[in-house]
Design an enzyme around this catalytic site. Structure first.
Site, PDB file in Angstrom:
ATOM      1  N   ASP A 103       0.853  -1.189   0.000  1.00 18.00           N
ATOM      2  CA  ASP A 103       0.000   0.000   0.000  1.00 18.00           C
ATOM      3  C   ASP A 103       0.891   1.242   0.000  1.00 18.00           C
ATOM      4  O   ASP A 103       2.065   1.175   0.390  1.00 18.00           O
ATOM      5  CB  ASP A 103      -0.956   0.003   1.201  1.00 18.00           C
ATOM      6  CG  ASP A 103      -0.250   0.068   2.546  1.00 18.00           C
ATOM      7  OD1 ASP A 103       0.833  -0.547   2.689  1.00 18.00           O
ATOM      8  OD2 ASP A 103      -0.759   0.740   3.460  1.00 18.00           O
TER       9      ASP A 103
ATOM     10  N   GLU B 181       0.039  -0.997   5.857  1.00 19.49           N
ATOM     11  CA  GLU B 181       1.084  -0.471   6.749  1.00 19.49           C
ATOM     12  C   GLU B 181       0.883   1.016   7.004  1.00 19.49           C
ATOM     13  O   GLU B 181       1.166   1.510   8.096  1.00 19.49           O
ATOM     14  CB  GLU B 181       2.469  -0.715   6.119  1.00 19.49           C
ATOM     15  CG  GLU B 181       3.640  -0.480   7.069  1.00 19.49           C
ATOM     16  CD  GLU B 181       4.127   0.957   7.108  1.00 19.49           C
ATOM     17  OE1 GLU B 181       4.851   1.321   8.044  1.00 19.49           O
ATOM     18  OE2 GLU B 181       3.769   1.741   6.195  1.00 19.49           O
TER      19      GLU B 181
END
Ligand SMILES: [Zn+2]
Length: 483
Positions: A122, A189
């Protein structure tokens, strides 16, 4: 009297002799390169093309959820499967919360602890309004002059694709490892890791598997970032700082502002903030920071070596010198940052309460409890309450003497023969703060970060060179092959 001055003179000469002797011996300590590590020569154009493609997927973590309902995450996983088919075919794959992928490359000795490599796919959003200030579009996947441009080029799709390329190489060449190798590709994250790294950590706990170590992002080979050092600094970080938000609330008499009392909620709060400002959390060169600064200082000019080699005498001086820069201060102690203030809602009304929000980044020497206690004592005023909000404890400090760390050092030495290799501390938060619950966690991406790249992470014009991708694949392949 004459004899006194004579002996004082002798002492001074001896002291200077000791200082100089220590400084002369204070030279680089890097271990000799290991002959056992061979580096492969991956195709730089292919790696650049793979990363460029990876960067076109808008796998963006938004604070308030993902508007495309994770379609781009699914598409990215399909692209991974098409690009690295051997890994999907030969490794066992566990999907956690649909989008986090945990691969297992089986080793030959089931009795040995496995190792865990991790990266997140991400990315943070492009700040609204800045899209046009990018030289090349952030999701364009442009390669120009040997550099790949786009959001995620340094954080952290660079690690994702180089880990997958390294695993592909092991499988292609039938390189058998003794240990199992796990590769986690996490998907949240940037927004707290709840469905990613926390789930991975829980998976290991549930299976009662304890990795020997984990390796994840959190540092680079830093180039041109420390003044006075013209070599890369490969800082393999052993811990990361924690996080704590405290809200201070001062009580006062509300009412009309035409006849204010001596102390109002605002002045009481202001006094408390000034007391905190004057009472920074204790800190100094010790543990990781002492080791890191000493390792680097061994490469500096004679005067600096003289100071660092004689820490027993110059530590107070060095503490204030290092602590005088914002980055140095953050390495030495828990930092105190007042961020939000509120009082009355009207200009002629005294507030009954005034509040301030303070954000602390916790050094491994402190804890949430010890910092909260420090703040209460520093303020020492019953009219001010201190309340804890969001927090994470600083991570435990991983060992710098276990086999995995030494392999990382040796492998870095092979890939970056001129770099200064040292343990360090990650100032930001990473997935590793969860992995460190189950194993010794290291934070290091084996790629060069220049000072001009610093602002591009979570900023504008993020990019990485193909040469860096080659180095990373060399590093990961060699480190995996040693398992
Ligand atoms: Zn990251």
């Amino acid at each position: 009297m004459k004899r006194f001055f004579l002996s004082l003179g002798v002492v001074i000469v001896l002291l200077i002799g000791v200082l100089i002797f220590n400084a002369m011996r204070f030279t680089p300590q890097e271990p000799a390169p290991s002959a056992d590590i061979t580096l492969i020569q991956p195709d730089d154009e292919l790696l650049a093309k793979q990363l460029a493609e990876a960067l076109t997927f808008k796998t963006v973590s938004y604070e308030n959820g993902n508007p495309d309902n994770y379609a781009s995450f699914t598409a990215f996983q399909e692209w991974l499967a098409a690009t690295y088919p051997l890994v999907f075919e030969k490794a066992e794959l566990v999907r956690l919360n649909t989008h986090t992928l945990l691969f297992r490359l089986k080793g030959q000795d089931a009795a040995l602890k496995p190792v865990l490599f991790s990266a997140h796919y991400d990315v943070v959003p492009v700040n609204p309004g800045t899209e046009r200030t990018w030289t090349y579009p952030p999701f364009g996947g442009v390669i120009k002059n040997g550099e790949v441009w786009g959001r995620g080029a340094l954080d952290d799709k660079n690690s994702v694709i180089t880990l997958m390329a390294a695993a592909t190489h092991l499988l292609e060449e039938n390189i058998a490892t003794q240990r199992d190798i796990y590769i986690a590709l996490t998907h949240d994250e940037e927004i707290g890791s709840t469905d990613g790294a926390i789930a991975v950590t829980q998976w290991f706990k549930d299976k009662m598997i304890t990795p020997a170590w984990s390796l994840d992002e959190g540092s680079y080979v830093l180039d041109g970032i420390v003044p006075g050092i013209d070599k890369g600094i490969a800082s393999i970080n052993l811990s990361e700082k924690g996080y704590l938000t405290l809200t201070l609330t001062a009580e006062g008499e509300g009412g009309h502002s035409s006849m204010p009392p001596q102390d109002t909620a605002v002045t009481i709060l202001a006094a408390a903030l000034m007391k905190l400002h004057d009472a920074p959390l204790p800190g100094g060169l010790e543990g990781i920071s002492e080791k890191m600064y000493s390792d680097i200082a061994r490469h500096m000019d004679f005067t600096k070596r003289l100071l660092f080699a004689n820490m027993w005498l110059f530590k107070p001086l060095l503490n204030s010198a290092v602590g005088s820069s914002t980055s140095g201060n953050a390495m030495l102690r828990t930092t105190t940052a007042p961020t939000m203030l509120s009082g009355s809602v009207k200009s002629n009304v005294l507030p009954a309460t005034a509040t301030a929000t303070i954000n602390f980044r916790l050094h491994p020497r402190d804890s949430v409890e010890s910092v909260t206690e420090w703040v209460r004592e520093a303020i020492n005023d019953d009219r001010v309450t201190v309340e804890a909000g969001e927090f994470t404890e600083p991570s435990p400090v991983a060992s710098s003497s276990n086999e995995g760390f030494l392999q990382m050092v040796q492998t870095t030495r092979a890939v970056y023969p001129d770099a200064i290799i040292t343990p360090g501390l990650t100032i930001a938060a990473t997935d590793s703060r969860f992995y460190s619950e189950i194993t010794d966690s290291y934070r290091f991406a084996p790629m060069v970060l220049r000072s001009e790249d610093l602002g591009s992470i979570h900023g504008t014009n993020e990019k990485i060179s193909a040469a860096n991708l080659v180095k990373a694949v060399q590093f990961y392949t060699a480190l995996m092959a040693q398992q």
